[in-house]
Motif scaffolding. Sequence first.
Motif, PDB file in Angstrom:
ATOM      1  N   CYS A  61      66.099  25.659  24.190  1.00  0.00           N
ATOM      2  CA  CYS A  61      65.597  24.284  24.355  1.00  0.00           C
ATOM      3  C   CYS A  61      65.172  23.276  23.098  1.00  0.00           C
ATOM      4  O   CYS A  61      64.960  21.852  22.967  1.00  0.00           O
ATOM      5  CB  CYS A  61      64.152  24.686  24.930  1.00  0.00           C
ATOM      6  SG  CYS A  61      64.427  24.122  26.685  1.00  0.00           S
ATOM      7  N   THR A  63      65.174  21.745  19.447  1.00  0.00           N
ATOM      8  CA  THR A  63      66.391  20.088  19.150  1.00  0.00           C
ATOM      9  C   THR A  63      66.335  20.347  17.970  1.00  0.00           C
ATOM     10  O   THR A  63      67.304  19.595  17.061  1.00  0.00           O
ATOM     11  CB  THR A  63      65.314  19.254  19.132  1.00  0.00           C
ATOM     12  OG1 THR A  63      64.327  18.901  18.935  1.00  0.00           O
ATOM     13  CG2 THR A  63      65.260  17.958  20.609  1.00  0.00           C
ATOM     14  N   PRO A  84      75.797  15.837  15.659  1.00  0.00           N
ATOM     15  CA  PRO A  84      74.873  16.078  16.355  1.00  0.00           C
ATOM     16  C   PRO A  84      74.315  17.192  15.564  1.00  0.00           C
ATOM     17  O   PRO A  84      73.697  17.985  16.171  1.00  0.00           O
ATOM     18  CB  PRO A  84      75.828  16.437  18.221  1.00  0.00           C
ATOM     19  CG  PRO A  84      77.108  15.273  17.512  1.00  0.00           C
ATOM     20  CD  PRO A  84      77.082  15.293  16.141  1.00  0.00           C
ATOM     21  N   LEU A  88      70.909  18.841  14.984  1.00  0.00           N
ATOM     22  CA  LEU A  88      70.220  19.960  15.206  1.00  0.00           C
ATOM     23  C   LEU A  88      69.660  20.902  14.097  1.00  0.00           C
ATOM     24  O   LEU A  88      68.989  21.930  14.478  1.00  0.00           O
ATOM     25  CB  LEU A  88      71.438  20.774  16.417  1.00  0.00           C
ATOM     26  CG  LEU A  88      71.103  19.644  17.701  1.00  0.00           C
ATOM     27  CD1 LEU A  88      72.509  20.913  18.311  1.00  0.00           C
ATOM     28  CD2 LEU A  88      70.185  19.860  18.398  1.00  0.00           C
TER      29      LEU A  88
ATOM     30  N   PRO B  27      59.109  20.668  26.466  1.00  0.00           N
ATOM     31  CA  PRO B  27      59.683  21.883  25.289  1.00  0.00           C
ATOM     32  C   PRO B  27      60.854  22.078  24.532  1.00  0.00           C
ATOM     33  O   PRO B  27      61.624  21.698  24.590  1.00  0.00           O
ATOM     34  CB  PRO B  27      59.196  23.135  27.127  1.00  0.00           C
ATOM     35  CG  PRO B  27      59.513  22.803  28.210  1.00  0.00           C
ATOM     36  CD  PRO B  27      59.500  20.859  27.699  1.00  0.00           C
ATOM     37  N   GLY B  28      59.853  22.035  22.761  1.00  0.00           N
ATOM     38  CA  GLY B  28      61.178  22.407  22.380  1.00  0.00           C
ATOM     39  C   GLY B  28      61.748  21.428  21.078  1.00  0.00           C
ATOM     40  O   GLY B  28      62.197  21.245  20.196  1.00  0.00           O
ATOM     41  N   ALA B  29      60.848  20.332  21.932  1.00  0.00           N
ATOM     42  CA  ALA B  29      61.327  18.709  21.262  1.00  0.00           C
ATOM     43  C   ALA B  29      60.258  18.455  20.688  1.00  0.00           C
ATOM     44  O   ALA B  29      58.889  18.773  21.014  1.00  0.00           O
ATOM     45  CB  ALA B  29      61.496  17.775  21.919  1.00  0.00           C
ATOM     46  N   ASP B  30      60.506  17.731  19.320  1.00  0.00           N
ATOM     47  CA  ASP B  30      59.918  17.447  18.580  1.00  0.00           C
ATOM     48  C   ASP B  30      59.593  15.831  18.263  1.00  0.00           C
ATOM     49  O   ASP B  30      60.172  15.235  16.943  1.00  0.00           O
ATOM     50  CB  ASP B  30      59.106  18.219  17.310  1.00  0.00           C
ATOM     51  CG  ASP B  30      58.041  17.926  16.578  1.00  0.00           C
ATOM     52  OD1 ASP B  30      56.947  17.278  16.889  1.00  0.00           O
ATOM     53  OD2 ASP B  30      57.925  18.733  15.606  1.00  0.00           O
ATOM     54  N   GLU B 319      67.342  15.749  27.336  1.00  0.00           N
ATOM     55  CA  GLU B 319      68.495  16.353  27.193  1.00  0.00           C
ATOM     56  C   GLU B 319      69.749  15.878  25.897  1.00  0.00           C
ATOM     57  O   GLU B 319      70.742  17.172  25.946  1.00  0.00           O
ATOM     58  CB  GLU B 319      69.449  16.425  28.251  1.00  0.00           C
ATOM     59  CG  GLU B 319      69.121  17.343  29.481  1.00  0.00           C
ATOM     60  CD  GLU B 319      68.729  18.868  29.704  1.00  0.00           C
ATOM     61  OE1 GLU B 319      70.037  18.999  28.226  1.00  0.00           O
ATOM     62  OE2 GLU B 319      67.786  19.577  29.848  1.00  0.00           O
ATOM     63  N   ALA B 321      69.054  14.929  23.044  1.00  0.00           N
ATOM     64  CA  ALA B 321      68.328  15.477  21.657  1.00  0.00           C
ATOM     65  C   ALA B 321      68.683  16.894  21.309  1.00  0.00           C
ATOM     66  O   ALA B 321      69.321  17.605  20.761  1.00  0.00           O
ATOM     67  CB  ALA B 321      66.519  15.080  22.288  1.00  0.00           C
ATOM     68  N   ARG B 322      68.189  17.782  22.472  1.00  0.00           N
ATOM     69  CA  ARG B 322      69.210  19.291  22.763  1.00  0.00           C
ATOM     70  C   ARG B 322      70.300  19.570  22.331  1.00  0.00           C
ATOM     71  O   ARG B 322      70.725  20.701  22.355  1.00  0.00           O
ATOM     72  CB  ARG B 322      68.197  19.766  24.150  1.00  0.00           C
ATOM     73  CG  ARG B 322      66.909  20.048  24.388  1.00  0.00           C
ATOM     74  CD  ARG B 322      66.706  20.822  25.176  1.00  0.00           C
ATOM     75  NE  ARG B 322      65.260  20.776  25.957  1.00  0.00           N
ATOM     76  CZ  ARG B 322      64.595  20.450  26.929  1.00  0.00           C
ATOM     77  NH1 ARG B 322      65.275  21.030  28.147  1.00  0.00           N
ATOM     78  NH2 ARG B 322      63.419  20.416  26.991  1.00  0.00           N
ATOM     79  N   ARG B 323      71.274  18.525  22.442  1.00  0.00           N
ATOM     80  CA  ARG B 323      72.496  18.771  21.911  1.00  0.00           C
ATOM     81  C   ARG B 323      72.762  18.090  21.229  1.00  0.00           C
ATOM     82  O   ARG B 323      74.331  17.644  20.094  1.00  0.00           O
ATOM     83  CB  ARG B 323      73.060  17.680  23.031  1.00  0.00           C
ATOM     84  CG  ARG B 323      73.351  18.667  25.083  1.00  0.00           C
ATOM     85  CD  ARG B 323      74.775  18.292  25.484  1.00  0.00           C
ATOM     86  NE  ARG B 323      74.638  16.928  26.071  1.00  0.00           N
ATOM     87  CZ  ARG B 323      73.645  16.573  27.318  1.00  0.00           C
ATOM     88  NH1 ARG B 323      73.766  17.275  28.198  1.00  0.00           N
ATOM     89  NH2 ARG B 323      73.255  15.698  27.695  1.00  0.00           N
ATOM     90  N   GLY B 324      71.302  17.509  20.314  1.00  0.00           N
ATOM     91  CA  GLY B 324      71.927  16.675  19.172  1.00  0.00           C
ATOM     92  C   GLY B 324      72.810  14.851  19.320  1.00  0.00           C
ATOM     93  O   GLY B 324      72.923  14.417  17.965  1.00  0.00           O
TER      94      GLY B 324
END
Lengths: 252, 406
Positions: A61, A63, A84, A88, B27-30, B319, B321-324
């Motif tokens: 999860c 980023t 991308p 990341l 979660p996990g994103a900032d 979603e 952002a979590r894939r860049g």
Amino acid sequence: MNTQSDHPSRSVDADEVARFSALAERWWDPAGEFGALHKLNPVRLGYIRDRAAERFGRDPCSTRLLDGLTVLDVGCGGGLLCEPMARLGAAVTGIDPSPENVGVARAHAAQSGLIIDYRAVTAEELAAGGAGFDIVLNMEVVEHVADVPAFLTTCAGLVAPGGLMVVATINRTAKAFALAIVGAEYVLGWLPRGTHSWDKFVTPEEVEGPLAAAGLSVVERTGVVYSPLLGEWRRARDLDVNYMLAAEKPAG
Amino acid sequence: MSAVRDVAIVGAGLTGSVLALALATAPGADFDLELLDAAPAHLPPDDIRAYAIAAGTRRLLHALGVWPLVAGSAQAAAGMDISDTRLAEAVRPIIASFESEARDGEPFVHFVDGRDLQGAVAQRLEETGVPVVHGWRLTGLHQEAAALRLAAREDDRLARLAVGADGGRSAMRRAARIGNVGWAYGQASIVTIIEHEVPHDGRAVQHFLPGGPLALLPLPGNRSGIVWSTPRDEADRLMAVSAERFAAALAEAAGPERGMIEVVEPPRAYPLELGLARAFVKPRLALIGDAAHRVHPLAGQGFNMGLRDVAALAETVIEAARRGEDIGALTTLERYQRWRRFDTVQLAAITDALNRLFAPDWAPLRAIRDLGLGLIDRAPRLKQTFIKEAAGEVGKVPRLLRGEAV
């Protein structure tokens, strides 16, 4: 045939490089010739993320999933995957034999405010310098090279110990001919005609053989299919047309 | 010179604020994000409308920590009765009833005082530390290399993604030159809160009166929220008369079922408009809530639709952002638009058709619509579809609406 032996690398096909250079400026237009790659990007990126999270014990999860890792994108084109990866958190190197592609990729990264090391070199040239990367990406490239086993062996050598390699390509089946060439290039017009030739498509066994010989073990494979209802690509069991696989190099 | 933020949300109303919560707590994103609002300062809660919170909306609010703060002051709906009447008729026949079919033991709708919602959302915003800038007015939008410049009189903002959550007259929509298809109904809704003698037992009432629908929406205690839609000139007249005469007119329109009633909040009037933005997205810009679509309030769906936008946009952006991916790229935002647009157009058309069907006081039409609602009442499967649609359970449901974290 002579053009190949004149070139510094055996795996690069000069006709292929010229074809993509002509299209280079339009790499970043989602409605343009590379629209198909833009559409494919979410499923490819999701797959890389999941495999990387597994291999390096990261939170899928996050980023900033790739913080502190090095990524090499072989055949980076206009930088559709490199950007991308950089967002990341990875330190990204993108290589492409076409200087035009690298030019497009560099200009776009600067616009996006991302730092990416783009180089107009072949995998063989890079390998000669003894480089190693945590993650090596071979996405939609294998089906365009002249000598698949040599190319894969070179790329496998670029994976650092404990690292990961992800390959995405198209299988050499009758179904792939029907869908990826007749369907995508002639019926739907998703790809410029002549983008792919069927005899260059690669079976999973032809990818896995050289990787295994180089000491990598394939840990996962998945098919990729287009869902016309949802208008998106998804992972599936069917490896007959598009597929992706991940291989790991043992640590130490 | 300001730095480039990930997300700038223009409009700190309920919809924009809930989007900020969804992004800030992913979660996990900032995300580096900010709420920008034209109001000169943070105002105390003042929205006296009774919000119909559909089950999906409630699950979303729960997942974001808002629902626990309002649950104590929410009224679960036991059902809704619909009558089609002329004022003169002494008895108002109930022509359709919807029971609050519980699924997994939860009612399909709760009613909440808007002020309680505002208070809870403001508290959660403070707890999550989302910055809110007041007195900020948009003057224009300019595309830059990898950001949108939101120009303002005092302080420009740069954002990878800008969200217009600034209501039906959206300045963001106009600055982005996105057209709006819409028309006024020539109606206005008068909103107030009443106390009444006879308990509502959790039942909502919708009277289809000749001038437009009047809804009594149950709130905790012997209180109900009123949404009274009338022709515009009638609304103007009602807003101008003395409090006593307004109360008398409302008592007549509301009918005798709730006994003696007392108006406890000064009434407010809202013009009724239907509106649909020609696009919900542009490069680096997305519209949500009333900025994207305004529906007739008779189905109580405006807020619920806004939060379905929030759920779909938040999931799309998180979603990506979590894939860049670039969260403001048109390819990313088009996923949100595809997800929401069909649903939106369909519901706008249904509520508009219902309103047109019920507005004129013409006997043959009354007969047809009574028959229509009577048929709905007798066709359980059709009714289930209506209830599911109202509860936000049709189509591919965003995770937040299922009560799951993104």
